[in-house]
Write a protein that holds these residues in place. Structure first.
Motif, PDB file in Angstrom:
ATOM      1  N   ARG A   1       0.671  -1.204   0.120  1.00 53.20           N
ATOM      2  CA  ARG A   1      -0.165   0.076   0.013  1.00 53.20           C
ATOM      3  C   ARG A   1       0.933   1.148   0.065  1.00 53.20           C
ATOM      4  O   ARG A   1       0.342   2.382   0.210  1.00 53.20           O
ATOM      5  CB  ARG A   1      -0.944  -0.023   1.519  1.00 53.20           C
ATOM      6  N   ARG A   2       2.182   1.211   0.077  1.00 43.90           N
ATOM      7  CA  ARG A   2       2.964   2.273   0.087  1.00 43.90           C
ATOM      8  C   ARG A   2       3.952   2.351  -1.228  1.00 43.90           C
ATOM      9  O   ARG A   2       3.859   1.410  -1.914  1.00 43.90           O
ATOM     10  CB  ARG A   2       3.943   2.229   1.245  1.00 43.90           C
ATOM     11  N   GLN A   3       3.936   3.787  -1.801  1.00 44.08           N
ATOM     12  CA  GLN A   3       4.711   3.992  -2.831  1.00 44.08           C
ATOM     13  C   GLN A   3       6.120   3.622  -2.430  1.00 44.08           C
ATOM     14  O   GLN A   3       6.594   3.924  -1.338  1.00 44.08           O
ATOM     15  CB  GLN A   3       4.607   5.610  -3.169  1.00 44.08           C
ATOM     16  N   LEU A   4       6.886   3.099  -3.443  1.00 45.28           N
ATOM     17  CA  LEU A   4       8.175   2.613  -3.415  1.00 45.28           C
ATOM     18  C   LEU A   4       8.926   3.810  -3.232  1.00 45.28           C
ATOM     19  O   LEU A   4       9.197   4.553  -4.246  1.00 45.28           O
ATOM     20  CB  LEU A   4       8.682   1.580  -4.092  1.00 45.28           C
ATOM     21  N   PRO A   5       9.917   4.108  -2.108  1.00 45.98           N
ATOM     22  CA  PRO A   5      10.693   5.272  -2.192  1.00 45.98           C
ATOM     23  C   PRO A   5      11.972   5.120  -3.259  1.00 45.98           C
ATOM     24  O   PRO A   5      12.300   3.846  -3.338  1.00 45.98           O
ATOM     25  CB  PRO A   5      11.301   5.158  -0.598  1.00 45.98           C
ATOM     26  N   THR A   6      12.084   6.186  -3.687  1.00 52.47           N
ATOM     27  CA  THR A   6      13.252   6.305  -4.788  1.00 52.47           C
ATOM     28  C   THR A   6      14.513   5.713  -4.327  1.00 52.47           C
ATOM     29  O   THR A   6      15.209   4.996  -5.006  1.00 52.47           O
ATOM     30  CB  THR A   6      13.419   7.774  -5.179  1.00 52.47           C
ATOM     31  N   ALA A   7      14.855   6.162  -3.028  1.00 52.26           N
ATOM     32  CA  ALA A   7      16.164   5.463  -2.395  1.00 52.26           C
ATOM     33  C   ALA A   7      16.032   3.920  -2.378  1.00 52.26           C
ATOM     34  O   ALA A   7      17.166   3.309  -2.831  1.00 52.26           O
ATOM     35  CB  ALA A   7      16.527   5.945  -1.007  1.00 52.26           C
ATOM     36  N   LEU A   8      15.043   3.264  -2.268  1.00 46.39           N
ATOM     37  CA  LEU A   8      14.931   1.997  -1.969  1.00 46.39           C
ATOM     38  C   LEU A   8      14.814   1.301  -3.432  1.00 46.39           C
ATOM     39  O   LEU A   8      15.487   0.077  -3.583  1.00 46.39           O
ATOM     40  CB  LEU A   8      13.689   1.494  -1.317  1.00 46.39           C
ATOM     41  N   ARG A   9      14.281   1.893  -4.212  1.00 52.20           N
ATOM     42  CA  ARG A   9      14.003   1.372  -5.561  1.00 52.20           C
ATOM     43  C   ARG A   9      15.489   1.482  -6.451  1.00 52.20           C
ATOM     44  O   ARG A   9      15.988   0.443  -6.853  1.00 52.20           O
ATOM     45  CB  ARG A   9      13.184   2.303  -6.612  1.00 52.20           C
ATOM     46  N   LEU A  10      16.442   2.418  -5.958  1.00 54.42           N
ATOM     47  CA  LEU A  10      17.770   2.563  -6.637  1.00 54.42           C
ATOM     48  C   LEU A  10      18.648   1.480  -6.062  1.00 54.42           C
ATOM     49  O   LEU A  10      19.585   0.872  -6.830  1.00 54.42           O
ATOM     50  CB  LEU A  10      18.184   3.928  -6.389  1.00 54.42           C
ATOM     51  N   LEU A  11      18.337   1.130  -4.757  1.00 58.15           N
ATOM     52  CA  LEU A  11      19.206   0.020  -4.032  1.00 58.15           C
ATOM     53  C   LEU A  11      18.806  -1.203  -4.575  1.00 58.15           C
ATOM     54  O   LEU A  11      19.593  -2.288  -4.902  1.00 58.15           O
ATOM     55  CB  LEU A  11      18.868   0.120  -2.620  1.00 58.15           C
ATOM     56  N   ILE A  12      17.371  -1.344  -4.573  1.00 60.99           N
ATOM     57  CA  ILE A  12      17.132  -2.945  -5.257  1.00 60.99           C
ATOM     58  C   ILE A  12      17.806  -2.938  -6.658  1.00 60.99           C
ATOM     59  O   ILE A  12      18.026  -4.135  -6.990  1.00 60.99           O
ATOM     60  CB  ILE A  12      15.538  -2.783  -5.490  1.00 60.99           C
ATOM     61  N   ASP A  13      17.597  -1.857  -7.695  1.00 56.93           N
ATOM     62  CA  ASP A  13      18.201  -1.878  -9.123  1.00 56.93           C
ATOM     63  C   ASP A  13      19.507  -2.251  -9.089  1.00 56.93           C
ATOM     64  O   ASP A  13      19.975  -2.963  -9.825  1.00 56.93           O
ATOM     65  CB  ASP A  13      17.848  -0.477  -9.485  1.00 56.93           C
ATOM     66  N   LEU A  14      20.535  -1.660  -7.990  1.00 61.85           N
ATOM     67  CA  LEU A  14      21.760  -1.830  -7.907  1.00 61.85           C
ATOM     68  C   LEU A  14      22.080  -3.474  -7.605  1.00 61.85           C
ATOM     69  O   LEU A  14      23.072  -3.977  -8.129  1.00 61.85           O
ATOM     70  CB  LEU A  14      22.457  -1.015  -6.933  1.00 61.85           C
ATOM     71  N   ILE A  15      21.301  -3.860  -6.611  1.00 65.22           N
ATOM     72  CA  ILE A  15      21.540  -5.166  -6.112  1.00 65.22           C
ATOM     73  C   ILE A  15      21.339  -6.185  -7.328  1.00 65.22           C
ATOM     74  O   ILE A  15      22.139  -6.897  -7.643  1.00 65.22           O
ATOM     75  CB  ILE A  15      20.823  -5.670  -5.176  1.00 65.22           C
ATOM     76  N   ARG A  16      20.227  -6.030  -8.036  1.00 72.36           N
ATOM     77  CA  ARG A  16      19.881  -6.611  -9.362  1.00 72.36           C
ATOM     78  C   ARG A  16      20.846  -6.484 -10.382  1.00 72.36           C
ATOM     79  O   ARG A  16      21.063  -7.449 -11.045  1.00 72.36           O
ATOM     80  CB  ARG A  16      18.460  -6.460  -9.727  1.00 72.36           C
ATOM     81  N   ALA A  17      21.528  -5.566 -10.621  1.00 70.96           N
ATOM     82  CA  ALA A  17      22.303  -5.440 -11.660  1.00 70.96           C
ATOM     83  C   ALA A  17      23.672  -6.066 -11.311  1.00 70.96           C
ATOM     84  O   ALA A  17      24.169  -6.508 -12.346  1.00 70.96           O
ATOM     85  CB  ALA A  17      22.427  -3.977 -11.835  1.00 70.96           C
ATOM     86  N   ARG A  18      24.058  -6.006 -10.009  1.00 68.03           N
ATOM     87  CA  ARG A  18      25.560  -6.447  -9.923  1.00 68.03           C
ATOM     88  C   ARG A  18      25.336  -7.794  -9.595  1.00 68.03           C
ATOM     89  O   ARG A  18      26.416  -8.561  -9.433  1.00 68.03           O
ATOM     90  CB  ARG A  18      26.245  -5.686  -8.603  1.00 68.03           C
ATOM     91  N   GLN A  19      24.143  -8.675  -8.927  1.00 67.76           N
ATOM     92  CA  GLN A  19      24.061  -9.888  -8.523  1.00 67.76           C
ATOM     93  C   GLN A  19      24.991 -10.358  -7.814  1.00 67.76           C
ATOM     94  O   GLN A  19      25.851 -11.238  -8.098  1.00 67.76           O
ATOM     95  CB  GLN A  19      24.046 -10.574  -9.952  1.00 67.76           C
ATOM     96  N   PRO A  20      25.479  -9.724  -6.498  1.00 68.14           N
ATOM     97  CA  PRO A  20      26.556 -10.388  -5.506  1.00 68.14           C
ATOM     98  C   PRO A  20      26.353 -11.850  -5.302  1.00 68.14           C
ATOM     99  O   PRO A  20      27.243 -12.255  -4.806  1.00 68.14           O
ATOM    100  CB  PRO A  20      26.529  -9.284  -4.544  1.00 68.14           C
ATOM    101  N   ALA A  21      25.140 -12.309  -5.157  1.00 68.89           N
ATOM    102  CA  ALA A  21      24.940 -13.511  -4.877  1.00 68.89           C
ATOM    103  C   ALA A  21      24.157 -14.259  -6.030  1.00 68.89           C
ATOM    104  O   ALA A  21      23.308 -15.174  -5.485  1.00 68.89           O
ATOM    105  CB  ALA A  21      24.001 -13.366  -3.479  1.00 68.89           C
ATOM    106  N   GLY A  22      24.516 -14.008  -7.162  1.00 70.07           N
ATOM    107  CA  GLY A  22      23.563 -14.650  -8.269  1.00 70.07           C
ATOM    108  C   GLY A  22      22.307 -14.096  -8.411  1.00 70.07           C
ATOM    109  O   GLY A  22      21.840 -13.602  -7.524  1.00 70.07           O
ATOM    110  N   LEU A  23      21.479 -14.664  -9.612  1.00 66.29           N
ATOM    111  CA  LEU A  23      20.384 -14.128  -9.683  1.00 66.29           C
ATOM    112  C   LEU A  23      19.655 -15.193 -10.602  1.00 66.29           C
ATOM    113  O   LEU A  23      20.145 -15.664 -11.483  1.00 66.29           O
ATOM    114  CB  LEU A  23      20.287 -12.709  -9.882  1.00 66.29           C
TER     115      LEU A  23
END
Length: 302
Positions: free
Chosen positions: A280-302
């Motif tokens: 029910r909450r809008q995804l904060p920009t800061a959280l979205r950017l962190l998620i995007d970086l984790i998914r791009a770098r895939q430190p634990a695979g994906l």
């Protein structure tokens, strides 16, 4: 009654206390002391002429007046917050704060590899991490999101996968195996010293294995119980017993020979790390950017 600037500030404090039903947790969210919140609330109640909370040593509950005020101002304040957050798209450097509650293993495997780059990319974003295996209500405790293994994510949340599946293994030091022998099948663990795992809900974890009929869980004898992998790793390295954990966390010690895998044919895999947050909450920009970086770098695979 004319609403003053002091009222607006105190309304923000009121909303946080109402969300958490706790001055301490509300203070953690807002970055102020519990005593400052209490002072603010008393001033607001004085100006309004009504009591908003019933307060005892054990509980903080809304009065009828407080409940009515909460219903009246929650939506407007949420709208203001969303409007301010939307301004991030016009900024050259996004700002904000991300508060995460994460399972302890996610710290070294998922966050540590990407946060140095994240802080370089977004120097005006603050990241607040609470690493604990104890399950909490991320909404009630003032977190923007949680990170857990996929199988433990609350069902009423939006979840995104952040890593590949994880492999669960049993390992021990060469000194332990030389002293007590090597278990050949999971049932042999009944005659060994096993480092028990206390789950976030205080249950004792039953080690899981793959057998001919599929996965099964086995209670193991445990004179030592841990609720954090790093402690269990240190104990295993010192020969205190057999440990059960994620293979990737054991990897450096397996390569050096400080730990050895046992019961490999019976090892199982499970859902990897997922991040979750309220729908029910809008995804904060800061959280979205962190998620995007984790998914791009895939430190634990994906």
């Amino acid at each position: 009654m004319v609403v003053s600037r002091a009222d607006l500030a105190d309304f923000t404090y009121f909303l946080a206390i109402a969300r958490h039903r706790s001055f301490r947790r509300a203070g953690l969210e807002l970055g102020v002391s519990a005593s400052a919140l209490s002072h603010s609330l008393k001033a607001l109640e004085g100006r309004l002429g009504v009591r908003l909370f019933n307060r005892t040593n054990r509980s903080v509950t809304l009065t009828a007046a407080g409940d009515e005020l909460l219903g009246a101002i929650s939506q407007p304040f949420d709208a203001i917050g969303a409007a301010v957050e939307a301004l991030n798209r016009f900024r050259s450097s996004p700002t904000g704060r991300v508060r995460l509650n994460v399972v302890a293993d996610a710290g070294p495997l998922l966050l540590a590899p990407v946060l140095p780059e994240f802080t370089d990319l977004y120097p005006d974003i603050e990241v607040d991490i609470v690493a604990s295996n104890r399950m909490v209500d991320v909404v009630e405790d003032g977190f923007d999101a949680g990170i857990r293994y996929g199988g433990t994510v609350p069902e009423d949340m939006i979840a995104q996968r952040l890593s590949a599946d994880v492999r669960w293994v049993v390992a021990a030091s060469p000194a332990y195996l030389a002293r007590f022998g090597t278990p050949l099948v999971p049932e042999d663990l009944r005659d060994h010293r096993c480092l028990g795992i206390r789950l976030g809900d205080d249950r004792i974890y039953r080690w899981e294995f793959m057998g001919r009929a599929g996965e099964y869980a086995l209670p193991v004898p445990s004179r030592i119980l841990c609720d954090e992998t790093r402690v269990m790793l240190d104990l295993a390295l010192r020969g205190a017993g057999l440990m059960y954990g994620i293979k990737s966390l054991c990897a450096p010690y397996l390569r050096s020979g400080a730990l050895q895998l046992v019961l490999e044919p019976f090892a199982t895999s499970g859902p990897g790390f997922h991040i979750y947050y309220p729908s029910r909450r809008q995804l904060p920009t800061a959280l979205r950017l962190l998620i995007d970086l984790i998914r791009a770098r895939q430190p634990a695979g994906l």
